[in-house]
Design a protein around this motif. Structure first.
Motif, PDB file in Angstrom:
ATOM      1  N   THR A 142       0.863  -1.186   0.000  1.00 35.03           N
ATOM      2  CA  THR A 142       0.000   0.000   0.000  1.00 35.03           C
ATOM      3  C   THR A 142       0.895   1.231   0.000  1.00 35.03           C
ATOM      4  O   THR A 142       2.089   1.151   0.270  1.00 35.03           O
ATOM      5  CB  THR A 142      -0.882   0.056   1.268  1.00 35.03           C
ATOM      6  N   LYS A 143       0.292   2.378  -0.306  1.00 42.37           N
ATOM      7  CA  LYS A 143       1.072   3.619  -0.320  1.00 42.37           C
ATOM      8  C   LYS A 143       1.656   3.915   1.065  1.00 42.37           C
ATOM      9  O   LYS A 143       2.806   4.329   1.192  1.00 42.37           O
ATOM     10  CB  LYS A 143       0.190   4.778  -0.759  1.00 42.37           C
ATOM     11  N   THR A 144       0.845   3.697   2.098  1.00 43.25           N
ATOM     12  CA  THR A 144       1.315   4.000   3.455  1.00 43.25           C
ATOM     13  C   THR A 144       2.503   3.128   3.835  1.00 43.25           C
ATOM     14  O   THR A 144       3.467   3.607   4.433  1.00 43.25           O
ATOM     15  CB  THR A 144       0.157   3.813   4.455  1.00 43.25           C
ATOM     16  N   LEU A 145       2.465   1.835   3.450  1.00 43.59           N
ATOM     17  CA  LEU A 145       3.588   0.955   3.758  1.00 43.59           C
ATOM     18  C   LEU A 145       4.802   1.281   2.887  1.00 43.59           C
ATOM     19  O   LEU A 145       5.943   1.164   3.337  1.00 43.59           O
ATOM     20  CB  LEU A 145       3.172  -0.509   3.603  1.00 43.59           C
ATOM     21  N   ALA A 146       4.572   1.713   1.643  1.00 42.47           N
ATOM     22  CA  ALA A 146       5.701   2.108   0.796  1.00 42.47           C
ATOM     23  C   ALA A 146       6.377   3.350   1.377  1.00 42.47           C
ATOM     24  O   ALA A 146       7.605   3.464   1.366  1.00 42.47           O
ATOM     25  CB  ALA A 146       5.211   2.382  -0.630  1.00 42.47           C
ATOM     26  N   LYS A 147       5.567   4.278   1.899  1.00 38.25           N
ATOM     27  CA  LYS A 147       6.114   5.465   2.562  1.00 38.25           C
ATOM     28  C   LYS A 147       6.974   5.062   3.751  1.00 38.25           C
ATOM     29  O   LYS A 147       8.065   5.587   3.961  1.00 38.25           O
ATOM     30  CB  LYS A 147       4.969   6.340   3.085  1.00 38.25           C
ATOM     31  N   LEU A 148       6.438   4.124   4.527  1.00 39.68           N
ATOM     32  CA  LEU A 148       7.154   3.670   5.718  1.00 39.68           C
ATOM     33  C   LEU A 148       8.442   2.951   5.318  1.00 39.68           C
ATOM     34  O   LEU A 148       9.498   3.144   5.932  1.00 39.68           O
ATOM     35  CB  LEU A 148       6.245   2.733   6.516  1.00 39.68           C
ATOM     36  N   ALA A 149       8.360   2.143   4.262  1.00 37.64           N
ATOM     37  CA  ALA A 149       9.552   1.450   3.762  1.00 37.64           C
ATOM     38  C   ALA A 149      10.602   2.464   3.320  1.00 37.64           C
ATOM     39  O   ALA A 149      11.801   2.286   3.542  1.00 37.64           O
ATOM     40  CB  ALA A 149       9.167   0.528   2.603  1.00 37.64           C
ATOM     41  N   ASN A 150      10.129   3.543   2.712  1.00 30.06           N
ATOM     42  CA  ASN A 150      11.057   4.591   2.287  1.00 30.06           C
ATOM     43  C   ASN A 150      11.763   5.210   3.494  1.00 30.06           C
ATOM     44  O   ASN A 150      12.971   5.484   3.463  1.00 30.06           O
ATOM     45  CB  ASN A 150      10.286   5.657   1.507  1.00 30.06           C
ATOM     46  N   HIS A 151      11.005   5.401   4.561  1.00 29.17           N
ATOM     47  CA  HIS A 151      11.602   5.917   5.799  1.00 29.17           C
ATOM     48  C   HIS A 151      12.696   4.980   6.286  1.00 29.17           C
ATOM     49  O   HIS A 151      13.787   5.421   6.657  1.00 29.17           O
ATOM     50  CB  HIS A 151      10.502   6.087   6.856  1.00 29.17           C
ATOM     51  N   CYS A 152      12.420   3.668   6.274  1.00 27.33           N
ATOM     52  CA  CYS A 152      13.419   2.685   6.713  1.00 27.33           C
ATOM     53  C   CYS A 152      14.642   2.738   5.802  1.00 27.33           C
ATOM     54  O   CYS A 152      15.787   2.699   6.275  1.00 27.33           O
ATOM     55  CB  CYS A 152      12.834   1.276   6.683  1.00 27.33           C
ATOM     56  N   ALA A 153      14.392   2.828   4.487  1.00 26.85           N
ATOM     57  CA  ALA A 153      15.501   2.873   3.532  1.00 26.85           C
ATOM     58  C   ALA A 153      16.428   4.042   3.837  1.00 26.85           C
ATOM     59  O   ALA A 153      17.641   3.960   3.664  1.00 26.85           O
ATOM     60  CB  ALA A 153      14.953   2.991   2.108  1.00 26.85           C
ATOM     61  N   LYS A 154      15.832   5.137   4.293  1.00 27.13           N
ATOM     62  CA  LYS A 154      16.603   6.351   4.537  1.00 27.13           C
ATOM     63  C   LYS A 154      17.323   6.304   5.885  1.00 27.13           C
ATOM     64  O   LYS A 154      18.455   6.730   6.002  1.00 27.13           O
ATOM     65  CB  LYS A 154      15.633   7.539   4.490  1.00 27.13           C
ATOM     66  N   LYS A 155      16.620   5.773   6.915  1.00 24.70           N
ATOM     67  CA  LYS A 155      17.152   5.909   8.277  1.00 24.70           C
ATOM     68  C   LYS A 155      17.922   4.691   8.768  1.00 24.70           C
ATOM     69  O   LYS A 155      18.684   4.802   9.720  1.00 24.70           O
ATOM     70  CB  LYS A 155      16.002   6.178   9.267  1.00 24.70           C
ATOM     71  N   MET A 156      17.678   3.539   8.203  1.00 23.62           N
ATOM     72  CA  MET A 156      18.322   2.337   8.735  1.00 23.62           C
ATOM     73  C   MET A 156      19.404   1.896   7.760  1.00 23.62           C
ATOM     74  O   MET A 156      19.120   1.426   6.658  1.00 23.62           O
ATOM     75  CB  MET A 156      17.267   1.241   8.940  1.00 23.62           C
ATOM     76  N   PRO A 157      20.675   2.029   8.191  1.00 23.41           N
ATOM     77  CA  PRO A 157      21.807   1.820   7.284  1.00 23.41           C
ATOM     78  C   PRO A 157      21.805   0.440   6.633  1.00 23.41           C
ATOM     79  O   PRO A 157      22.258   0.301   5.498  1.00 23.41           O
ATOM     80  CB  PRO A 157      23.033   1.989   8.192  1.00 23.41           C
ATOM     81  N   GLU A 158      21.270  -0.575   7.351  1.00 26.83           N
ATOM     82  CA  GLU A 158      21.353  -1.933   6.798  1.00 26.83           C
ATOM     83  C   GLU A 158      20.584  -2.076   5.478  1.00 26.83           C
ATOM     84  O   GLU A 158      20.851  -2.983   4.704  1.00 26.83           O
ATOM     85  CB  GLU A 158      20.847  -2.968   7.813  1.00 26.83           C
ATOM     86  N   PHE A 159      19.645  -1.169   5.221  1.00 30.58           N
ATOM     87  CA  PHE A 159      18.877  -1.270   3.973  1.00 30.58           C
ATOM     88  C   PHE A 159      19.605  -0.636   2.791  1.00 30.58           C
ATOM     89  O   PHE A 159      19.249  -0.872   1.638  1.00 30.58           O
ATOM     90  CB  PHE A 159      17.500  -0.621   4.141  1.00 30.58           C
ATOM     91  N   ASN A 160      20.539   0.252   3.088  1.00 28.73           N
ATOM     92  CA  ASN A 160      21.345   0.829   2.018  1.00 28.73           C
ATOM     93  C   ASN A 160      20.493   1.522   0.943  1.00 28.73           C
ATOM     94  O   ASN A 160      20.733   1.380  -0.252  1.00 28.73           O
ATOM     95  CB  ASN A 160      22.209  -0.266   1.391  1.00 28.73           C
ATOM     96  N   GLY A 161      19.454   2.209   1.379  1.00 26.99           N
ATOM     97  CA  GLY A 161      18.702   3.049   0.434  1.00 26.99           C
ATOM     98  C   GLY A 161      17.527   2.379  -0.251  1.00 26.99           C
ATOM     99  O   GLY A 161      16.778   3.052  -0.957  1.00 26.99           O
ATOM    100  N   VAL A 162      17.365   1.060  -0.072  1.00 28.88           N
ATOM    101  CA  VAL A 162      16.231   0.372  -0.704  1.00 28.88           C
ATOM    102  C   VAL A 162      15.608  -0.585   0.310  1.00 28.88           C
ATOM    103  O   VAL A 162      16.303  -1.432   0.862  1.00 28.88           O
ATOM    104  CB  VAL A 162      16.672  -0.435  -1.947  1.00 28.88           C
TER     105      VAL A 162
END
Length: 421
Positions: A142-162
């Motif tokens: 969903t859009k809300t979960l994609a937004k949240l995933a984007n937040h994780c991509a940005k703030k949590m280094p282990e995701f490395n941007g994606v």
DNA sequence: TCTGGGGTCCTAGGACCC
DNA sequence: TCTGGGGTCCTAGGACCC
């Protein structure tokens, strides 16, 4: 549904860096109109404690101590970079929903045969290479979960941007670690109310009773809860929804105390609003003007609005100026120091579909020809080449941009020069 | 000296109508 | 000496977003 949110990191700052590599690795901020507040910060600027939205004058010492590079907003540059970014992203999906100047939702439906994480990394690399802007990619059902995933991509280094929150296991792992205030649509007021109920993390919100969510944070809260559970309530809008209103407002660079300056400002706002109307092939049926004194500095306070239906729907600059000044005269009170004013248009309808008065048709045709001539000349020669009398040449009240970078990509006179040797 | 601008959506209440 | 129910339109304010 399967959707990705691609978002430019520190977008305005990143745009500045594209044209000046010396800005890499050093603290950089971009300020809003009149160089009033901070609207974009590099990671280095965030690290030294410069808050978003803070008045720039309060940070002057801090910024000097840390050698922060500060820019005025260069909207022509940012809009053009945004357009290029959207073009690039469009090559990765048949359907793109442009949400803001630096964010787009991409439809990933039917791409399940791909490794979506790899696809996200490819998007990231391509935008960086073609446009020069670093982006993060969040993927979800969903859009809300994609937004949240984007937040994780940005703030949590282990995701490395994606980050892909498409799988239930990844959601179960990540959601308990994220504060509820990071959810799209949950602001400070809702965060406080939820905290009273013991709801602190995104996981807490996700397992809340929908009816309780509704009573505490209204129907929007219930919708957010569903979206967090993978039930899509927000559709992808590949055709941008029709605008409901157009506003043209500014804070003055110095207080306005005489009506002649207010009249000039109103004429300028009405002119700009009319241009926006015509760009979108709309006419307006309702106009409102407002003016107010400074809320912060202890000046005697006055604020007023006047709105009214127009005798006929129009996008004519001269008609809108006339109405705006008429209304401004009626709410103007002598003796105040005005800090802000504006013109707002509501009840927008497509040009040609508006109800017309008996004698309006002939007048409308004439006005449309005059307006398209005006727009054509300003489009070719630069905006403001032709402008209505009475709009002011000096514009004492106008917006200040002391530290603006050149319009690198949209003005022939300001193209970057490359030197060899 | 000095606090952005441009939006959307939701709720509540008043005025007015039948 | 009473206070319905359904509807519209308008205004104002709150909340949130980028």
């Amino acid at each position: 549904m399967r959707v990705a949110l691609v978002d430019g990191n520190n977008f305005y700052v990143s745009c500045e860096r594209v044209f000046d590599p010396k800005l890499e690795g050093v603290p950089v901020v971009v300020m809003g109109n009149n160089d009033g507040i901070i609207v974009s910060r590099s990671n280095e600027a965030k690290a030294i404690g410069i808050p978003m939205g803070a008045p720039a004058f309060k940070l002057r010492d801090l910024m000097r101590r840390h050698n922060v590079r500060a820019f005025s907003s260069n909207y022509a540059l940012y809009a053009d970079m945004s357009r290029r970014m959207v073009e690039t992203l469009s090559t990765f999906t048949p359907e793109i929903d442009v949400y803001s100047i630096d964010e787009s939702f991409l439809n990933f439906e039917g791409l399940d045969h791909l490794d979506l994480n790899a696809y996200g990394r490819e998007i990231r690399a391509t935008v960086k290479q073609w446009i020069g802007i670093p982006v993060c990619v969040g993927i979800g059902p969903t859009k809300t979960l994609a937004k949240l995933a984007n937040h994780c991509a940005k703030k949590m280094p282990e995701f490395n941007g994606v980050c892909d929150l498409g799988g239930a296991d990844s959601r179960d792992r990540v959601l308990p670690a994220i504060p509820v205030s990071e959810v799209w649509g949950i602001g400070p007021a809702a965060t406080a109310k939820l905290a009273d109920l013991g709801v602190h993390t995104v996981h807490d919100l996700r397992v809340m009773a929908p009816r309780l969510a509704r009573t505490v944070i209204t129907v929007t809260g219930e919708r957010i809860l569903r979206e967090l559970n993978g039930v899509a309530c927000l559709a992808l809008e590949h055709v941008p929804p029709a605008r409901k209103g157009i506003a043209s407002t500014r804070s003055f660079s110095h207080p306005v105390t005489v009506f002649s300056e207010m009249r000039e400002a109103m004429a300028a706002y009405a002119t700009r609003a009319a241009e926006k109307l015509r760009e979108q092939k709309l006419v307006t049926q309702h106009l409102a003007v407002f003016m107010r004194t400074n809320k912060f500095n202890g000046d005697p306070s006055y604020a007023n609005t006047m709105g009214f239906h127009l005798p006929e729907a129009t996008a004519d600059t001269f008609a809108l100026i006339h109405h705006a000044i008429w209304a401004a005269k009626r709410i103007w009170r002598d003796g105040y120091r005005y800090s802000k004013a504006g013109v707002m248009l509501n009840g927008l309808v497509p040009a040609g579909f508006a109800p017309q008065t008996l004698f309006g048709a002939a007048r409308a045709g004439k006005s449309a020809r005059l307006m398209s001539a005006l727009d054509a000349i300003n489009g070719k020669m630069g905006s403001g080449t032709l402008r209505p009398a009475g709009m002011g040449i000096k514009r004492e009240w106008g917006v200040k941009f002391d530290g603006k970078s050149p319009a690198w990509t949209t003005n022939w006179d300001e193209l970057p020069a490359a030197r060899a040797g």
